[in-house]
Motif scaffolding. Sequence first.
Motif, PDB file in Angstrom:
ATOM      1  N   LYS A 187       7.773  32.374   4.073  1.00  0.00           N
ATOM      2  CA  LYS A 187       8.248  33.741   3.907  1.00  0.00           C
ATOM      3  C   LYS A 187       8.191  34.516   5.216  1.00  0.00           C
ATOM      4  CE  LYS A 187       7.210  35.080  -0.776  1.00  0.00           C
ATOM      5  NZ  LYS A 187       6.285  35.887  -1.573  1.00  0.00           N
ATOM      6  N   GLU A 188       7.489  33.990   6.222  1.00  0.00           N
ATOM      7  CA  GLU A 188       7.377  34.643   7.519  1.00  0.00           C
ATOM      8  C   GLU A 188       7.193  33.580   8.598  1.00  0.00           C
ATOM      9  OE1 GLU A 188       2.840  35.940   8.050  1.00  0.00           O
ATOM     10  OE2 GLU A 188       3.767  36.857   6.288  1.00  0.00           O
ATOM     11  N   ASP A 189       7.383  33.971   9.855  1.00  0.00           N
ATOM     12  CA  ASP A 189       7.187  33.051  10.968  1.00  0.00           C
ATOM     13  C   ASP A 189       5.701  32.757  11.126  1.00  0.00           C
ATOM     14  OD1 ASP A 189       9.873  33.374  11.342  1.00  0.00           O
ATOM     15  OD2 ASP A 189       9.706  34.533  13.193  1.00  0.00           O
ATOM     16  N   ILE A 190       5.354  31.478  11.274  1.00  0.00           N
ATOM     17  CA  ILE A 190       3.973  31.077  11.499  1.00  0.00           C
ATOM     18  C   ILE A 190       3.955  30.193  12.739  1.00  0.00           C
ATOM     19  CG2 ILE A 190       1.972  29.848  10.583  1.00  0.00           C
ATOM     20  CD1 ILE A 190       2.966  30.597   7.791  1.00  0.00           C
ATOM     21  N   THR A 191       3.260  30.653  13.769  1.00  0.00           N
ATOM     22  CA  THR A 191       3.201  29.927  15.024  1.00  0.00           C
ATOM     23  C   THR A 191       2.625  28.539  14.804  1.00  0.00           C
ATOM     24  OG1 THR A 191       2.822  32.022  16.153  1.00  0.00           O
ATOM     25  CG2 THR A 191       2.372  30.018  17.401  1.00  0.00           C
TER      26      THR A 191
ATOM     27  N   LYS B 220      10.591  31.740   9.389  1.00  0.00           N
ATOM     28  CA  LYS B 220      10.895  32.261   8.064  1.00  0.00           C
ATOM     29  C   LYS B 220      12.057  31.485   7.448  1.00  0.00           C
ATOM     30  CE  LYS B 220      12.168  36.433   5.654  1.00  0.00           C
ATOM     31  NZ  LYS B 220      12.549  37.818   5.724  1.00  0.00           N
ATOM     32  N   ASP B 221      11.958  31.191   6.175  1.00  0.00           N
ATOM     33  CA  ASP B 221      12.968  30.492   5.372  1.00  0.00           C
ATOM     34  C   ASP B 221      13.094  29.004   5.689  1.00  0.00           C
ATOM     35  OD1 ASP B 221      13.527  32.837   3.998  1.00  0.00           O
ATOM     36  OD2 ASP B 221      15.120  33.411   5.382  1.00  0.00           O
ATOM     37  N   ASP B 222      12.185  28.441   6.457  1.00  0.00           N
ATOM     38  CA  ASP B 222      12.173  26.990   6.670  1.00  0.00           C
ATOM     39  C   ASP B 222      11.581  26.311   5.444  1.00  0.00           C
ATOM     40  OD1 ASP B 222      13.225  27.186   9.185  1.00  0.00           O
ATOM     41  OD2 ASP B 222      11.371  26.715  10.253  1.00  0.00           O
ATOM     42  N   VAL B 223      12.126  25.169   5.065  1.00  0.00           N
ATOM     43  CA  VAL B 223      11.566  24.357   3.990  1.00  0.00           C
ATOM     44  C   VAL B 223      10.771  23.245   4.669  1.00  0.00           C
ATOM     45  CG1 VAL B 223      12.069  22.896   2.008  1.00  0.00           C
ATOM     46  CG2 VAL B 223      13.503  24.890   2.478  1.00  0.00           C
TER      47      VAL B 223
ATOM     48  N   LEU C  76      -1.553  29.105   2.409  1.00  0.00           N
ATOM     49  CA  LEU C  76      -0.230  29.692   2.584  1.00  0.00           C
ATOM     50  C   LEU C  76       0.249  30.472   1.366  1.00  0.00           C
ATOM     51  CD1 LEU C  76       1.545  26.751   4.441  1.00  0.00           C
ATOM     52  CD2 LEU C  76       0.750  28.894   5.426  1.00  0.00           C
ATOM     53  N   ILE C  77       0.142  29.893   0.185  1.00  0.00           N
ATOM     54  CA  ILE C  77       0.645  30.562  -1.027  1.00  0.00           C
ATOM     55  C   ILE C  77      -0.213  31.770  -1.406  1.00  0.00           C
ATOM     56  CG2 ILE C  77       1.134  30.251  -3.490  1.00  0.00           C
ATOM     57  CD1 ILE C  77       2.011  27.352  -2.707  1.00  0.00           C
ATOM     58  N   PRO C  78      -1.565  31.670  -1.447  1.00  0.00           N
ATOM     59  CA  PRO C  78      -2.352  32.864  -1.791  1.00  0.00           C
ATOM     60  C   PRO C  78      -2.210  34.010  -0.781  1.00  0.00           C
ATOM     61  CG  PRO C  78      -3.703  30.905  -2.001  1.00  0.00           C
ATOM     62  CD  PRO C  78      -2.414  30.484  -1.375  1.00  0.00           C
TER      63      PRO C  78
ATOM     64  N   ALA D 128       4.016  31.804   1.976  1.00  0.00           N
ATOM     65  CA  ALA D 128       4.945  30.766   1.525  1.00  0.00           C
ATOM     66  C   ALA D 128       5.025  30.764   0.008  1.00  0.00           C
ATOM     67  CB  ALA D 128       4.475  29.401   2.023  1.00  0.00           C
ATOM     68  N   VAL D 129       6.070  30.088  -0.497  1.00  0.00           N
ATOM     69  CA  VAL D 129       6.219  29.843  -1.931  1.00  0.00           C
ATOM     70  C   VAL D 129       6.515  28.360  -2.119  1.00  0.00           C
ATOM     71  CG1 VAL D 129       7.010  32.162  -2.559  1.00  0.00           C
ATOM     72  CG2 VAL D 129       8.671  30.443  -1.887  1.00  0.00           C
TER      73      VAL D 129
END
Length: 147
Positions: free
Chosen positions: A6-10, A15-18, A30-32, A36-37
Motif C-alpha cells: 500500500k506504500e513504498d517500503i525501502t 506502492k501497488d507492487d505484488v 506488513l498487514i497489521p 500491505a494487503v
Amino acid sequence: MEIILKEDITGLGYKDDVLTVKDGYGRNFLIPQGKAVVATPSAKKVLAENMKQRAHKLAQMKKDAEELAAKLKEVSLTIGAKVSSTGKIFGSVGPIQVSEAFEKSGFEIDRKIIVIKDAVKEVGSYKAIVKLHREVSLEVPFEVVAE
C-alpha cells in the motif's frame, strides 16, 4: 505469502507492487501496520482497475520527477559538521543532513528517499542517491566541510 504493498517500503518494493514475502513478515508486520494487503484474486482485480485509471496520473508524476532531477543536477551541496583535530566528524552525516542542505538550496526533498551507501565520518566529497520515482533516481554529489 503474496501481498500487495500500500506504500513504498525501502528495500522491499513500491506502492501497488505484488510481492511474495515470508508468511511471518506479511502476517505479523506488513498487514497489521497497514503497509500491505493479502493478494487475493479479487484484490488483484481491484489493483488492475486502479492502475488502469491512474496511468495518466502516474505518467505525470514521472514527468515531474524527471523535471526535478534535471534541476537537482545543477545543485552543489555543502554540509558543515563539527570535526576533531584529525579530520574525523563527531557522529556522522546522514540523509537528514543532506535533506536539510537541500532545503537551504530551495528544494524540499524528503529524507526517506535519500540513500547514502557508505558511512560519512570524515571531511571530503561524497555522493547520495535521491530516489524521486520508481524509475527516476539521481546521484547528487555533496561535500562535507569543517564548521
